[in-house]
Design an enzyme around this catalytic site. Structure first.
Site, PDB file in Angstrom:
ATOM      1  N   PHE A  94     -36.985 -15.741 -16.772  1.00  0.00           N
ATOM      2  CA  PHE A  94     -36.003 -17.011 -16.249  1.00  0.00           C
ATOM      3  C   PHE A  94     -35.712 -17.055 -14.700  1.00  0.00           C
ATOM      4  O   PHE A  94     -35.393 -18.158 -14.368  1.00  0.00           O
ATOM      5  CB  PHE A  94     -34.882 -17.198 -17.213  1.00  0.00           C
ATOM      6  CG  PHE A  94     -34.019 -16.165 -17.431  1.00  0.00           C
ATOM      7  CD1 PHE A  94     -33.245 -15.807 -16.413  1.00  0.00           C
ATOM      8  CD2 PHE A  94     -34.098 -15.351 -18.501  1.00  0.00           C
ATOM      9  CE1 PHE A  94     -32.395 -14.558 -16.734  1.00  0.00           C
ATOM     10  CE2 PHE A  94     -33.338 -14.187 -18.690  1.00  0.00           C
ATOM     11  CZ  PHE A  94     -32.439 -14.014 -17.662  1.00  0.00           C
ATOM     12  N   GLY A 112     -37.932 -19.755 -12.044  1.00  0.00           N
ATOM     13  CA  GLY A 112     -37.741 -21.014 -11.751  1.00  0.00           C
ATOM     14  C   GLY A 112     -36.204 -21.553 -11.688  1.00  0.00           C
ATOM     15  O   GLY A 112     -36.091 -22.490 -11.715  1.00  0.00           O
ATOM     16  N   HIS A 113     -35.347 -20.339 -11.893  1.00  0.00           N
ATOM     17  CA  HIS A 113     -33.938 -21.270 -11.962  1.00  0.00           C
ATOM     18  C   HIS A 113     -33.133 -20.360 -11.161  1.00  0.00           C
ATOM     19  O   HIS A 113     -32.437 -19.323 -11.388  1.00  0.00           O
ATOM     20  CB  HIS A 113     -33.436 -20.891 -13.343  1.00  0.00           C
ATOM     21  CG  HIS A 113     -32.342 -21.434 -14.043  1.00  0.00           C
ATOM     22  ND1 HIS A 113     -30.957 -21.026 -13.774  1.00  0.00           N
ATOM     23  CD2 HIS A 113     -32.090 -22.763 -14.342  1.00  0.00           C
ATOM     24  CE1 HIS A 113     -30.209 -21.838 -14.256  1.00  0.00           C
ATOM     25  NE2 HIS A 113     -30.707 -22.980 -14.499  1.00  0.00           N
ATOM     26  N   PHE A 114     -32.986 -20.397  -9.983  1.00  0.00           N
ATOM     27  CA  PHE A 114     -33.523 -21.537  -9.177  1.00  0.00           C
ATOM     28  C   PHE A 114     -34.174 -21.108  -8.060  1.00  0.00           C
ATOM     29  O   PHE A 114     -33.953 -20.079  -7.621  1.00  0.00           O
ATOM     30  CB  PHE A 114     -32.283 -22.572  -8.567  1.00  0.00           C
ATOM     31  CG  PHE A 114     -31.514 -23.344  -9.593  1.00  0.00           C
ATOM     32  CD1 PHE A 114     -32.174 -24.519 -10.136  1.00  0.00           C
ATOM     33  CD2 PHE A 114     -30.328 -22.953  -9.918  1.00  0.00           C
ATOM     34  CE1 PHE A 114     -31.293 -25.145 -10.974  1.00  0.00           C
ATOM     35  CE2 PHE A 114     -29.659 -23.540 -11.049  1.00  0.00           C
ATOM     36  CZ  PHE A 114     -30.176 -24.618 -11.616  1.00  0.00           C
ATOM     37  N   ILE A 118     -30.210 -17.700 -10.576  1.00  0.00           N
ATOM     38  CA  ILE A 118     -29.127 -17.456 -11.321  1.00  0.00           C
ATOM     39  C   ILE A 118     -29.246 -17.350 -12.694  1.00  0.00           C
ATOM     40  O   ILE A 118     -30.488 -18.011 -13.404  1.00  0.00           O
ATOM     41  CB  ILE A 118     -27.760 -18.574 -10.916  1.00  0.00           C
ATOM     42  CG1 ILE A 118     -28.167 -20.014 -11.395  1.00  0.00           C
ATOM     43  CG2 ILE A 118     -27.467 -18.487  -9.592  1.00  0.00           C
ATOM     44  CD1 ILE A 118     -26.943 -21.042 -11.366  1.00  0.00           C
TER      45      ILE A 118
END
Length: 148
Positions: free
Chosen positions: A44, A47-49, A54
């Site tokens: 995850f 793409g986060h962020f 985070i």
């Protein structure tokens, strides 16, 4: 306790990449404490962020549910043969988030039973980082999918 927690971890229904429990530190009929370490290469973070990864709040909530409800419910439902009778699923939560979690952070989840009856479990759940700073806390409720 070691035997019971080994049974829970060896039979835990979630697996990589969606398992957010590394170890159970304590467990009894009133509480459970477990930990997880968010690795830098968790799926995850891609793409986060972008440029500032985070841990998504949904993942923090899932970690709290896996340790504070699922593992705890499995522990509470162990029978005399050390076989668990229930698997608990999150049905409601009221969680307040206080801090973001960056990659390569270890967290500890504490869950204290409010009640456990009629295949329903309600707990006060707190997540802290490895320095004891509270990341999130609140109330989670779950219920078993197995017979009544």
């Amino acid at each position: 306790m070691a035997r019971e927690t080994d049974i829970i971890l060896n039979n835990f229904p979630c697996d990589t990449p969606y398992r957010y429990i590394n170890e159970i530190l304590e467990a009894d009929t009133d509480h459970i404490v477990g930990k997880y370490h968010y690795k830098v290469d968790e799926y995850f973070y891609q793409g986060h962020f972008k440029g500032n990864p985070i841990t998504p709040g949904a993942i923090l909530l899932e970690t709290m549910a896996q340790i504070g409800l699922l593992a705890f419910g499995m522990y509470l439902s162990l029978d005399e043969n050390n076989e668990y009778q229930d698997e608990f699923y999150l049905v409601s939560s009221e969680i307040r988030f206080n801090k973001i979690v960056k990659p390569n952070t270890g967290v500890i989840v504490h869950s204290e039973k409010i009640f456990y009856k009629h295949k329903k479990l309600k707990c006060n759940v707190t997540m802290q980082d490895e320095h004891g700073t509270i990341i999130s806390k609140g109330i989670m409720s779950g219920m078993s999918n197995k017979g009544s």
